[in-house]
Motif scaffolding. Sequence first.
Motif, mmCIF file in Angstrom:
data_model
loop_
_atom_site.group_PDB
_atom_site.id
_atom_site.type_symbol
_atom_site.label_atom_id
_atom_site.label_comp_id
_atom_site.label_asym_id
_atom_site.label_seq_id
_atom_site.Cartn_x
_atom_site.Cartn_y
_atom_site.Cartn_z
ATOM 1 N N UNK A 123 0.883 -0.958 0.072
ATOM 2 C CA UNK A 123 0.133 0.047 -0.132
ATOM 3 C C UNK A 123 0.862 1.339 -0.251
ATOM 4 N N UNK A 124 1.870 1.233 0.717
ATOM 5 C CA UNK A 124 2.499 2.328 0.800
ATOM 6 C C UNK A 124 3.594 2.748 -0.333
ATOM 7 N N UNK A 125 3.974 1.395 -1.128
ATOM 8 C CA UNK A 125 4.691 1.754 -2.328
ATOM 9 C C UNK A 125 3.754 2.397 -3.491
ATOM 10 N N UNK A 126 2.219 1.852 -3.195
ATOM 11 C CA UNK A 126 1.378 2.353 -4.327
ATOM 12 C C UNK A 126 1.140 3.927 -4.154
ATOM 13 N N UNK A 127 0.861 4.252 -2.932
ATOM 14 C CA UNK A 127 0.767 5.759 -2.567
ATOM 15 C C UNK A 127 1.965 6.520 -3.051
ATOM 16 N N UNK A 128 3.108 6.036 -2.973
ATOM 17 C CA UNK A 128 4.392 6.679 -3.075
ATOM 18 C C UNK A 128 4.300 6.916 -4.599
ATOM 19 N N UNK A 129 4.061 5.930 -5.491
ATOM 20 C CA UNK A 129 4.210 5.906 -7.021
ATOM 21 C C UNK A 129 3.094 6.936 -7.516
ATOM 22 N N UNK A 130 1.915 7.091 -7.074
ATOM 23 C CA UNK A 130 0.885 8.014 -7.492
ATOM 24 C C UNK A 130 1.692 9.523 -7.260
ATOM 25 N N UNK A 131 1.965 9.613 -5.901
ATOM 26 C CA UNK A 131 2.446 10.987 -5.537
ATOM 27 C C UNK A 131 3.733 11.327 -6.352
ATOM 28 N N UNK A 132 4.588 10.590 -6.648
ATOM 29 C CA UNK A 132 5.884 10.807 -7.444
ATOM 30 C C UNK A 132 5.245 11.149 -8.883
ATOM 31 N N UNK A 133 4.472 10.430 -9.387
ATOM 32 C CA UNK A 133 3.987 10.700 -10.769
ATOM 33 C C UNK A 133 3.302 12.194 -10.894
ATOM 34 N N UNK A 134 2.261 12.359 -9.882
ATOM 35 C CA UNK A 134 1.307 13.712 -9.976
ATOM 36 C C UNK A 134 2.478 14.803 -9.683
ATOM 37 N N UNK A 135 3.394 14.815 -8.742
ATOM 38 C CA UNK A 135 4.372 16.003 -8.596
ATOM 39 C C UNK A 135 5.267 16.354 -9.846
ATOM 40 N N UNK A 136 5.798 15.195 -10.071
ATOM 41 C CA UNK A 136 6.466 15.299 -11.305
ATOM 42 C C UNK A 136 5.955 15.943 -12.512
ATOM 43 N N UNK A 137 4.602 15.112 -13.041
ATOM 44 C CA UNK A 137 4.007 15.720 -14.011
ATOM 45 C C UNK A 137 3.527 17.215 -13.872
ATOM 46 N N UNK A 138 3.150 17.376 -12.543
ATOM 47 C CA UNK A 138 2.550 18.938 -12.212
ATOM 48 C C UNK A 138 3.769 19.995 -12.482
ATOM 49 N N UNK A 139 4.808 19.529 -12.097
ATOM 50 C CA UNK A 139 6.103 20.372 -12.211
ATOM 51 C C UNK A 139 6.469 20.737 -13.979
ATOM 52 N N UNK A 140 6.247 19.598 -14.597
ATOM 53 C CA UNK A 140 6.176 20.062 -15.902
ATOM 54 C C UNK A 140 7.716 19.950 -16.669
ATOM 55 N N UNK A 141 8.734 19.486 -15.927
ATOM 56 C CA UNK A 141 10.040 19.745 -16.331
ATOM 57 C C UNK A 141 10.456 18.225 -16.852
ATOM 58 N N UNK A 142 10.109 17.212 -16.618
ATOM 59 C CA UNK A 142 10.446 16.107 -17.009
ATOM 60 C C UNK A 142 9.500 15.078 -17.115
ATOM 61 N N UNK A 143 9.670 13.927 -18.036
ATOM 62 C CA UNK A 143 8.560 12.870 -18.091
ATOM 63 C C UNK A 143 9.294 11.473 -17.464
ATOM 64 N N UNK A 144 8.533 10.860 -16.744
ATOM 65 C CA UNK A 144 9.086 9.574 -16.255
ATOM 66 C C UNK A 144 8.199 8.514 -16.468
ATOM 67 N N UNK A 145 8.668 7.404 -16.055
ATOM 68 C CA UNK A 145 7.889 6.113 -15.784
ATOM 69 C C UNK A 145 8.323 5.328 -14.507
ATOM 70 N N UNK A 146 7.344 4.806 -13.828
ATOM 71 C CA UNK A 146 7.407 4.233 -12.719
ATOM 72 C C UNK A 146 6.845 2.748 -12.599
ATOM 73 N N UNK A 147 7.545 1.756 -12.293
ATOM 74 C CA UNK A 147 7.190 0.382 -12.169
ATOM 75 C C UNK A 147 7.357 -0.061 -10.724
#
Length: 509
Positions: free
Chosen positions: A397-421
């Motif tokens: 559960x904490x791994x899934x929460x962390x994945x969503x948060x990282x994706x949301x904050x990085x894409x919101x910043x608009x500087x880089x595109x990422x992939x998370x597994x």
Amino acid sequence: MTDITGRLRPRSGAVSRVMLWSVRARWGLATMVIAAHLSGLAVIATQLILIGFPGRLGDDLARGLITVSIYPVVAFLIGIGLAIRDRDAYFAWFDRSGKPTPEEARRLLHLPAGVTMRSLVMWAPGVVLSASLLARFTPENDFTVLLAMFTIGGLESAGLTYLIVDRLIRPVVPIVAGVLGATMHWSSSVFARVVLAWAVSGAMPLSALIVVLADPATSEDHRIRTGIYLAAISLAVGVLATAALARAVATPLRMLRIAVDRITRGDLDVRVPVGSASEIGRLEHSVNEMSANLRERLRMRDVFGRHVGEEVAERALAGGVDLTGDVREVSALFVDVTGSVAISTGLPPQEFVAKLNRLLATVVAATEDNDGLVNKFEGDAALCIFGAPIALADNATPALRAARRIRDEVLAAGELDIGIGVARGRVFAGDVGTDTRREFTVIGDAVNAAARLTTRAKEVPRRVLVSQSVIDAAADEERARWVKYGSVALRGISEPEPSWTDIEPEAPV
């Protein structure tokens, strides 16, 4: 008392100021040594008067006193010259307003014992000669009694000389300790001080009383008067010597107690001045070393923690040198930047690194807030572990929460595109390497699967792919946020892996 640097320092007093003056002044050491010798002569003269010895000389009183005074006067003048020479020899560095050399510092610690031994050597011939000369002027020929009295006076003088000189050099001991480090001299030990304080205040007066009582030529009145005098002197000197000794021990011990209390409360900037070359001085130095070592350990833990994470740093600092580890169930989260080569080619290196650092700051914050560990940075990628080295009852559960948060904050910043597994499974979590160089790492199929899912996640609209095992282990509330994406073929894995991605939240009406 403490100064602005946190250094503990003793309260200054009149005695300390006198001792410091004795070190600075050219005649200071000589004055103190002469005072000790005069006290010995005063002890002898007072005893002779109390037992009525001048009356035994009769008409030879003046001639006897003049004769017996020749050696003390000569020794007195020689002693003054030697004391002045000692001041120049032992404290020349003090006049230079600098620090002593190691050799000068070591020599200074021998000063109390050296001056005391020289006093005994100078007193020895004077005691024998004076007793022999005075005995010839008395009808009783009291050589034994006079020899005993003069010997007691000489020993009393030597004991006082040691105690005075030992106290005199105490203001400069911190400077000496700064040069030599942890140092100790047997003559300045607490045992030596206690024995000498007892000898000066108790043993010598009682020995003098025994001599008087054993002298057949001393009348009963003289014996009573001398006994009262010696008892009073013993009491007075005993109080002073005991008080001085107790203060010399209690004051530094009080400062040590305060220092240790502050260290226990986490204040590691404490430093105790090293005030003696005794066991207490060694203890003061040890407390300072302990404080410095704890500061260094805290600094190392902070620096180490920044590189490997607080949990791994604590584990490494608390453990031994053996390589350790175990197999456990963890969730592995892998983050990688999309098109990093193209981005770095089109940007100055400093600007690309700044963007990358902002991404990694997001990864660290999201991981640690969800009780995970950022195990390592691999260029523009990061591996995060949930469930090691600190076990979690639910690491999915904490791994899934962390994945969503990282994706949301990085894409919101608009500087880089990422992939998370994100993948889950049994892995080895522990130290690898050698006794001289090791690293905490996680090895297993879950880590490999997370890295492979990251590569495929870069093509997914939501940029996150997680394995079936993670969804199965997650809490119901978190599982409801995810939807099955489909089976994906992963490099190195023969069978397609069922994968999930998170549901895009509905736009507000």
